[in-house]
Every structure is written in C-alpha cells, then in structure tokens.
Design an enzyme around this catalytic site. Structure first.
Site, PDB file in Angstrom:
ATOM      1  N   GLU A  52      65.901 -34.525  60.094  1.00  0.00           N
ATOM      2  CA  GLU A  52      66.444 -35.752  59.487  1.00  0.00           C
ATOM      3  C   GLU A  52      66.704 -35.619  57.984  1.00  0.00           C
ATOM      4  O   GLU A  52      66.487 -36.573  57.230  1.00  0.00           O
ATOM      5  CB  GLU A  52      65.543 -36.964  59.780  1.00  0.00           C
ATOM      6  CG  GLU A  52      65.590 -37.365  61.250  1.00  0.00           C
ATOM      7  CD  GLU A  52      65.400 -38.854  61.496  1.00  0.00           C
ATOM      8  OE1 GLU A  52      65.687 -39.647  60.580  1.00  0.00           O
ATOM      9  OE2 GLU A  52      65.008 -39.209  62.617  1.00  0.00           O
ATOM     10  N   HIS A  77      57.108 -40.278  59.795  1.00  0.00           N
ATOM     11  CA  HIS A  77      56.334 -39.347  60.634  1.00  0.00           C
ATOM     12  C   HIS A  77      55.305 -38.649  59.746  1.00  0.00           C
ATOM     13  O   HIS A  77      55.472 -38.573  58.528  1.00  0.00           O
ATOM     14  CB  HIS A  77      57.255 -38.269  61.224  1.00  0.00           C
ATOM     15  CG  HIS A  77      58.110 -38.752  62.342  1.00  0.00           C
ATOM     16  ND1 HIS A  77      58.088 -38.209  63.593  1.00  0.00           N
ATOM     17  CD2 HIS A  77      59.048 -39.734  62.392  1.00  0.00           C
ATOM     18  CE1 HIS A  77      58.952 -38.830  64.366  1.00  0.00           C
ATOM     19  NE2 HIS A  77      59.560 -39.763  63.664  1.00  0.00           N
TER      20      HIS A  77
END
Lengths: 436, 436
Positions: free
Chosen positions: B49, B272
């Site tokens: 990402e 995360h």
C-alpha cells in the site's frame, strides 16, 4: 532419476487460424489438423488460435486415443487460443497473461479480446523434467508503422522473464508458438539472448520445408500476399525453440514445415505453416541430479544481451511517450467535455434566475448536446484509465529493464574477459539517449 | 558457491495504508516508517500500500544510505502498492498480476484500480540464492457475506503457482505481505500446503508482539473496530512465510510485531502492525550445489493438500456460478435496452411512412429515452465483456485445479503409505459434489 538412453521427442506447433464464422473452412480444417496429428503420432502438439472451446473439445475427442493428455488455456474475453495435446501426462499447468495486448477499441484487430498469454505445462518424460511453453504474441498489422511494437516488445520481455524464472528446475525447455516476429526482430533477439533458447531452424541437422523456413507464405490462399512481397514471398514468424541443461544435452535432429495445401485437399491446414521438430535428449555424463541453476545467458554473450536490452528499453520508452500523449489527449478532451456540459447547464439555468427570460435552448438540442458531453466525458474517463494502466505497465517494464541492465553490467564486471567489447552501451548513457 | 557459516537475515513487512489525501496522517506516517527502517537496519523491507510513487521516492531517498537497493512494482491504474527496500543487491525483479481483482464499478473498494499482484526480487546473499516475494491480496470487506472470496481464492491459487514455479532454483524462499486472510482460511491453507512455506509466527523460537500475533487490532485508532470484535479484538492477516531447501536449513529465530502507537507519537505507523522476522540460514552438510528440485509439498501432506485444493475448487465453482449469472443478467438487460431502442425508433418512424400522422413523441422525451437506451446498451456490453473475462479466468483456474488434483492423486498412488487416508476426496466425486 534420469535414464541414460537417449530419448526422442517430436514437437508440433501450428497457428490454427480458428476464428469461427470468420476464418475460411474453419471446421473442415480442424478435421484435417486432427487427422494430421493422429497420423503423425507426435509427443506434444502446441496449437495457437484455437479460439473456440468447441474446436478444442472436438480435437480432444478426436485425438483422445493418441494424445490422452491435453490442456486448454483460458484467458481474456475470447480465450488465449492456446492448446496443448500430449502423449505424456501433464503434471501441472500455469498461465501468464501479458500485461499489454493491444486496445479494446481496435475491435477490428481483436487482439485485446484474445487475452494473449504464455502457457506452461510440466511433463515428466522418462524421468526428465520437461517444461513446455506455448505462446502467441500480438499480431503485426503494418510493419512500416507498427503501432503495436512496444506492446510486442513488452510481451517478449515478459515471455523471457516467465521462461527464465519458471524453468530453473527444468532438464529441458521447449517453446513453441507464433511470435509474430521475424528471426532478427528485437523481441526475438531479446528472447533468445536472455533465455539462451536455441532456434530449431538454425540448429536442425536436417530441414525439410518452405524456403528459409517460412511459416507464413504468399502461396497460401488464406494469406494477404501484399505484405509478404518485400520479404521474398514469406516470413518466418512461428518457432520451436529449445534448450537443455547440465543434466541433458538436447539436439535438434530435424525440422520440417508443411508446404501449403494439404495433399488431396483444395486448401491448407491454416494461414500459417505447421512446424514439426524432432529432438534427441542425451543425458550427460555428469548426471549429478541437478540442472544448471544459473538461468539465463552465458557470459560471453553478455555484451550482445546488454545491447539488446538497451534497444528494447528504448522501444518501451517510445511506447511510453506515445501512451502518455494519448492519456494527455484523453484528459484534455474529457475536460473540454466537462466545460461544455457546465456551460450548457449554466446557459439553461439562466431563465430560472432571470424570471421572464426565455429558455435559450430548443429542448431537443439541449438534450442532444448534454448527452454528447456526457458520452465524451464517460469515454474519455475510460480511455484515461486504460492509458494509465498502459503507462504503468510500460513504466514497470522499463524499471525492470533498468534493473536487469545494472545487474548484467555487474556480471560483466565480474567476468573481465568480455569487458573489451567496445560496442557496449552503459545503461546511464542509454538513459539519456532517448530524448522524447 | 555457498558459505558454510550461518547467515542472519532480518525481514520486515508492513501494509503502510498510504492512500494520499484519504489515509490519515499519511505523510507523517511515511516519515516515521522511514525512521523506523533506518533505525532497525534490516536486510529486506517489504512494504504494501505504498500507493503513491512520490511516497516511494521519498522513502528511497530517505533510506538510500542504509538500503541502497529498492524496487517499486507498477501495475494497474494506481499501481500495485508493492515496494522492496534491500541492503543486498536486487539482481532481478518480476511481477505477476492476478487475473481477478474485484470490480471496476466498485470504486468505493478500489481494489480493481490497484492492480494487485505478487512481486518477486532475486537476491544473492553470501552465495545463497534468496527469492523474496511480496504481495497484497484483495481486501475482505464483509466476512459473513464475502463476495470477493472467489477472487481471493484465485489470487491465493495464482500466488502459490507463481511461487512454486519460479522458486525451483532458490536456496531460500521468503514471502511477506498482507494476505487479507486469517491463518486457517482456505487461501492461507492452500498457499502453505502447496508451497510448503512455513509461518514465521508458528515457527519463531521467540515472539514479541500483539496477542496471538494480531496485525490488525481494535486498539489501532485508524481501524474500524466493529469488524474485529468477533475475533477477540484483532486478526492476523499479515505474514512472513519462509522455506529453505536441500542446500540451506532456515530457522526463524524471532518474530515481533509493533504494538499500536509509535513511542512519543499520537498515532501508529499504519492501520496494520508491522512484522519483523529474524532468520538463521544454516548451509546443510549435503552441499551438493543444487537445491531440491521437487517443488511443492511433501508426500505425507498430500491428503491434506488434495482436500484443500478440492475445497478451493468448490469455492471457484461458486464464484463461476455467480459470475455466469451476472453475465446473463448483463446480456438480458442489454437485450431489453436494444428492444426498447428499436421500438422507439419504430414508433418515431411511423409518421415518415404514414403521411399526415402526427409525431407521437415529444422531442425531448424521444431523445432522453434514446440516450437512456443507448447508455443501457453500452454499459451492459461493457459489463458483459468484463464478466466474460471473469468467467474465463475462473474456468481457467478450475481447469488448472482439476489438473493439479489428478496429478496429486497420481503422486499419492506412487506413495502408497498415505493411501490409507479415508478423508480423501476423489476429484471426480468433487466434480459432482457441487450442484449449482
């Protein structure tokens, strides 16, 4: 694991031109192709342009007793057209779809809809791990002004990457298919130099077939002959390439092509000629139970490889430039559409605020113009997304090529005997060599 | 070629949640991530990402002195988001784009635009060939009704294929990334069982991090906590997997995760948690200069693998059924649009033939209805093409799974000791087990 006796393997490759309702004599030709394959009792048949699954299933049924194993690679809107028939069990199949493959709006060329790819099947023949690849690259519609060249170069790049990366454990590698590239074209050189694959036409001890190994000839009644005149009546664009390993020496005993019409029939098998190569696998004395691990080219070929990669990188940069320009045009047209739409809505809104003012638009023109603006906006948005994906794929390939060049230069430094090569370009020089 | 002294390697993986203008504190977080990487002095950092190339370039500059080598994988409309930073030279890079990755019209989910893929880089560390893979699979938006499950299963299938086929020559294989799957999910089992990759969380001699190795926790201020409640406040969806070879024994010395906020900062690195694994490579005594050639799973795990592939095949069939239904709906709607358009044109044409009859349509309604019909036709045509591509990809995967099952059954026959396993499904049974 390997046997010590030499093994013979006969490989067949044909672009079947199987576009139902468009290709001439399509159904009859598949019957003939099936007859030929049954009669020839080959080990592996690699077919391209079997666009319709019905034709694959027909062949599968017809060939079932001679070729009990088969695989049909599905991809894209229509399919990849790739099919493999084998007398040996297929242990595994893997497909890599090329990231670029023409344009969806070029429907008359149709490549985009085909989802071109390279398929791999894994065979075990008398204890040898044989990796068999089949592919079909983007067609060349106009050699002088080939707008698909960057796409084909990217496909050739991805093809060599796929073969190199997936065949480290192979005793023998075989690639068959329609590359749509002449033997000395950039993509063919890139593929051969990087993977170390050998051309069965050059290597075959015996050759029987069309002059110069042509696989697309002007005598073929299905062929548009105009394009072939400058090349002496034919081109060689279909190949069977091969290489052995530390474990097995592979030699090409013979290569043959069909030569136009099928005996006793008014037409040939396809608009391409079929290739049949016979290989001899001789397990080497070394037999240390492991193939060469260093995939790729040998060091004395490095300078040539570096130049080829540089050339390919230049071509990708040219493609990138075109693609960025197209994306820019799409964006500009989209913005114009938007401005026009806003303007129209503003003019139409005037009577709402200035009471008494007359609606300046006839209703029909208003809706027509609005619909037009909206259509322009939508289609340019889609084109913008499409070209952005193309730009990303080209940039990605260029990055990989730059990385490969830097790694190849590193390798050349480690083997100083090839450093003398004067014609070697530095990747940094080449970076500046394209001013677009 | 390999050294005999053990080698230590520290690997980092983080989904950076780097959506510019949408992710909170995006720029600040990339600064913190860069600081962390510089401070940790790892061997390899695998990031996901990193959607914006500017952020990659920022990191590249910031990390240049510690990590001189890097690669950014470009794909799709936005990019793949995958980046690798390494202290060791990257010799080669290769990207495999997953054939299915959500829907373009689900713009709010955005996965389709990201062009999800698996990237591979090739390192040579003290003479050992280390293949490092980084990936990010399709997100799971609703676990109870996960319409993307077939896509994720296809991605997991292609991921295991890519790893198996490209790592035959590897001494060590490492995979890091956000799989968006729990440890016991179908796709995770498929990947682990087929490739033989080990989970560093289960294998680590020492673990320091969030409870149960969670990498997506409810305490994270960027996380929507509702979805995590049923799982005890967190899920483990990010992994570092690994395996050695005949040449090298690989053990995981330790695994750690970040635990929420960065010390001294109001927010964490991402939504995360980051993973850091420390591996020890011990060259084996065998040292015969070649790694194991038989990629894939060992024979005593075959029954489990066969069941997993059967399960995956069922899931793909369910997806295929949905996809065919959607294609059918698109075709039906398109035909309705066409019929309506023809009807409208016919009614409008009446006055042309019957002189004197009045035009039955007010002009504005006529154009509006016409535009609507045309829009319906065009959009259903595009949807039809899109769903056909999806159908082909699912069919292709199912074919490959069937082939794999038949090959696995063949292998199990050759190793009769595992035949006793009663819970083994026959591929033909499973073929009939789904009636859709």
């Amino acid at each position: 694991m390997t046997t010590s006796a030499p093994i013979r393997l006969r490989v067949f490759s044909l672009n079947c031109w199987g576009i139902r309702y468009l290709s001439k004599n399509c159904i009859e030709r598949f019957v003939l192709i099936g007859d030929l394959l049954n009669q020839e009792q080959l080990d592996i048949a690699l077919l391209q342009e079997v666009w319709c699954e019905k034709d694959f299933l027909f062949l599968k049924k017809k060939l079932g007793s001679v070729y009990p194993y088969s695989h049909y690679f599905k991809s894209g809107f229509i399919g990849s057209g790739l099919a493999v028939f084998s007398r040996h069990r297929i242990h595994d199949a893997f497909l890599y779809r090329y990231s670029l493959n023409g344009y969806p709006y070029m429907a008359q060329h149709g490549d985009w809809f085909g989802g071109k790819a390279v398929g791999k099947v894994l065979l075990n023949i008398s204890g040898l791990t044989v990796h068999v690849f089949v592919t079909h690259l983007h067609a060349e519609y106009c050699r002088e002004k080939d707008s698909y060249l960057p796409h084909r170069v990217v496909q050739a790049w991805e093809l060599q990457q796929f073969i190199r990366h997936t065949s480290a454990g192979a005793d023998v590698v075989i690639l068959g298919g329609d590359l749509n590239m002449h033997p000395d074209d950039l993509g063919t050189r890139l593929l051969r130099n990087y993977t170390g694959l050998l051309d069965s036409f050059s290597e075959a001890a015996k050759f029987d077939g069309c002059e110069e190994g042509f696989t697309h000839i002007s005598e073929n009644p299905f062929t548009h002959t105009d394009g072939l005149v400058p090349f002496g009546g034919g081109v060689r664009i279909d190949y069977i390439l091969f290489k052995g390993s530390g474990e097995v020496d592979v030699s090409c005993e013979s290569l043959s092509t069909t030569k136009g019409p099928v005996p006793g029939q008014p037409f040939p098998y396809s608009d391409h000629e079929a290739l049949t190569a016979e290989f001899l696998f001789t397990p080497t004395k070394k037999g240390n139970g492991c193939s060469e691990r260093e995939f790729g080219c040998v060091s004395d070929k490095l300078p040539e490889l570096i130049n080829t990669v540089n050339e390919a990188r230049t071509e990708v940069k040219v493609g990138l430039h075109c693609s960025e320009r197209m994306r820019h045009t799409a964006a500009r047209t989209g913005i114009m559409g938007l401005v026009l739409l806003v303007l129209e809505l503003a003019i139409a809104a005037v009577p709402l605020f200035a009471l008494g003012a007359e609606q300046p638009f006839p209703k029909a023109s208003f809706y027509l113009l609005g619909a037009l603006c909206f259509a322009v906006l939508l289609s340019t948005l889609m084109l913008y997304i499409f070209y952005s994906i193309e730009v990303k794929a080209l940039q990605g390939t260029e990055d990989q090529m730059r990385l490969a060049l830097s790694s190849l230069h590193e390798r050349i430094k480690e083997s100083p005997k090839v450093l003398s090569s004067d014609h070697l370009q530095n990747p940094l020089d080449s970076k500046d060599s394209v001013h677009l």
